[in-house]
Each structure stands twice: as structure tokens, then as C-alpha cells.
Design a protein around this motif. Structure first.
Motif, PDB file in Angstrom:
ATOM      1  N   TRP A 141      -8.841  -5.420   1.883  1.00  0.00           N
ATOM      2  CA  TRP A 141      -7.434  -5.710   2.121  1.00  0.00           C
ATOM      3  C   TRP A 141      -7.028  -5.518   3.584  1.00  0.00           C
ATOM      4  CZ3 TRP A 141      -5.665  -1.184   4.015  1.00  0.00           C
ATOM      5  CH2 TRP A 141      -6.296  -0.025   3.591  1.00  0.00           C
ATOM      6  N   THR A 143      -6.238  -6.016   7.438  1.00  0.00           N
ATOM      7  CA  THR A 143      -5.880  -7.222   8.197  1.00  0.00           C
ATOM      8  C   THR A 143      -5.837  -6.917   9.687  1.00  0.00           C
ATOM      9  OG1 THR A 143      -3.503  -6.750   8.110  1.00  0.00           O
ATOM     10  CG2 THR A 143      -4.436  -8.035   6.282  1.00  0.00           C
ATOM     11  N   SER A 179       3.116  -0.667   5.880  1.00  0.00           N
ATOM     12  CA  SER A 179       2.364  -1.920   5.959  1.00  0.00           C
ATOM     13  C   SER A 179       1.048  -1.819   5.198  1.00  0.00           C
ATOM     14  CB  SER A 179       2.103  -2.308   7.413  1.00  0.00           C
ATOM     15  OG  SER A 179       3.302  -2.558   8.076  1.00  0.00           O
ATOM     16  N   LYS A 182       1.922  -2.074   1.478  1.00  0.00           N
ATOM     17  CA  LYS A 182       2.309  -3.431   1.138  1.00  0.00           C
ATOM     18  C   LYS A 182       1.084  -4.358   1.071  1.00  0.00           C
ATOM     19  CE  LYS A 182       5.922  -4.855   3.317  1.00  0.00           C
ATOM     20  NZ  LYS A 182       6.785  -5.391   4.377  1.00  0.00           N
ATOM     21  N   THR A 183       0.181  -4.218   2.043  1.00  0.00           N
ATOM     22  CA  THR A 183      -1.020  -5.049   2.072  1.00  0.00           C
ATOM     23  C   THR A 183      -1.923  -4.741   0.888  1.00  0.00           C
ATOM     24  OG1 THR A 183      -0.910  -5.039   4.491  1.00  0.00           O
ATOM     25  CG2 THR A 183      -2.966  -5.772   3.517  1.00  0.00           C
ATOM     26  N   THR A 186      -0.485  -6.396  -2.329  1.00  0.00           N
ATOM     27  CA  THR A 186      -0.592  -7.868  -2.422  1.00  0.00           C
ATOM     28  C   THR A 186      -2.042  -8.324  -2.500  1.00  0.00           C
ATOM     29  OG1 THR A 186      -0.517  -8.085  -0.008  1.00  0.00           O
ATOM     30  CG2 THR A 186       1.564  -8.257  -1.205  1.00  0.00           C
ATOM     31  N   ALA A 187      -2.985  -7.424  -2.201  1.00  0.00           N
ATOM     32  CA  ALA A 187      -4.402  -7.828  -2.222  1.00  0.00           C
ATOM     33  C   ALA A 187      -4.940  -7.978  -3.618  1.00  0.00           C
ATOM     34  CB  ALA A 187      -5.243  -6.813  -1.455  1.00  0.00           C
TER      35      ALA A 187
END
Length: 187
Positions: A141, A143, A179, A182-183, A186-187
């Protein structure tokens, strides 16, 4: 109680005077609560003990160098096997053949030859796991945005924004942590 432990095991305290405290919390004070203890067999290997304030924790980082020049030789490579895909029938036959070669002259040689027979049969008839534990070293996950936010947080820590402008630093840190959450979601 700690003194008894230190005395009973002949431990040496590696902490050196003149460094920043190992614990520092705003409003709570400072202390040298984190202690590095060395056993007799390692006390001559440790050097350059120091404390650094490089994290967001109340506990500062304790570091030292270990001189491992005279390390013991490495043991045999450890294998992890995929036992679900093993050819158990051939494995068993291989062990039956190896049974004839077991040296029973002493307990040690008998144990050594049995272990050797098991290892040879396992390497031949049980496939190894491709990646023991399955860990690749990277989080799927993660980024490039998280990398830049982490760099920004590190930069602010080095400035040292966490001491001079705590609310501003907390905003940067909380943005980074939010962040990440959140990441991950959504992964």
C-alpha cells in the motif's frame, strides 16, 4: 532488584556520563531510565555508546558499536520447507535406505548421522519455500506521496521543529499518520 540482577550476572552498565538523558518528556522531566547492560563475554566488544534525539518518542535512541571481528563461524543455512507439497513416500524410502548408514558407535555420532539423513532427504524431496514468511520488504500500500510526507516529517524533526514549534510539528506528523491510515484503508 535491578542491582541484584547486575551483581548476580556480573553485568556492566555501558551508559556513559555526559550524554543527553535517555528519556525526555516535556512537562515530565528527564531521566536515564534506559540502561544498556553488557554481559562479561560482550563487555569488551561494545564501544562508542551514545544517546541521540532523532525520533518523536520520549525515549531517545541509544546506540553503540559492536566489534564482531572475531565472530564465530556461521552455522549451516536454515531452510524452510513447503511440507504441503512434499513427496512423503519417496522421502520415507530415502530414510529407510539411509538407515543402513547410521553410525551408532556413540550417541553423538548416531544423532549427527540421523540429522544428516533427514536433511538430505528433506532437501531432495520437500520443496523449499520461495520466500520464507512471504515478506518482500515493501508494503503493497506504500505510495510516493507517503515517501514525500515521511521526508517532510524527517526534515521538520531535524530542524528541530518538534522542540521549537510543537503545534506546527504535530500538524505535519498527524497529516503523515492520517495519510498512512487512509492509504491502508483504500488498498
Amino acid at each position: 532488584m535491578v542491582e541484584v540482577l547486575v551483581e548476580e550476572f556480573d553485568l556492566k552498565v555501558a551508559n556513559m556520563p555526559g550524554h543527553i538523558p535517555t528519556y525526555d518528556r516535556e512537562g515530565m522531566g528527564t531521566s536515564n531510565i534506559d540502561v544498556t547492560l553488557l554481559a562479561p563475554q560482550t563487555r569488551n566488544l561494545a564501544s562508542e555508546w551514545k544517546v541521540c534525539d532523532v525520533t518523536d518518542s520520549d525515549h531517545n535512541v541509544v546506540s553503540f558499536k559492536l566489534n564482531l571481528r572475531d565472530r564465530a563461524p556461521r552455522g549451516p543455512e536454515a531452510y524452510r520447507f513447503n511440507t504441503r507439497k512434499a513427496d512423503w513416500e519417496t522421502f520415507s524410502r530415502s530414510l529407510c535406505v539411509s538407515k543402513l548408514t547410521i553410525d551408532a558407535s556413540t550417541v553423538d555420532t548416531q544423532a549427527r548421522t540421523i540429522i544428516n539423513a533427514l536433511q538430505i532427504a528433506a532437501r531432495k524431496y520437500i520443496p523449499r519455500l520461495k520466500r520464507p514468511g512471504g515478506y518482500t520488504g515493501k508494503q503493497p500500500w506504500w505510495t510516493s506521496e507517503l515517501t514525500s510526507l515521511r521526508a517532510e516529517l524527517s526534515r521538520n524533526r531535524r530542524l528541530p521543529l518538534h522542540r521549537t514549534k510543537r503545534p506546527e510539528y504535530n500538524t505535519v506528523r498527524n497529516n503523515y499518520l492520517q495519510s498512512i491510515r487512509k492509504t491502508k484503508d483504500t488498498a
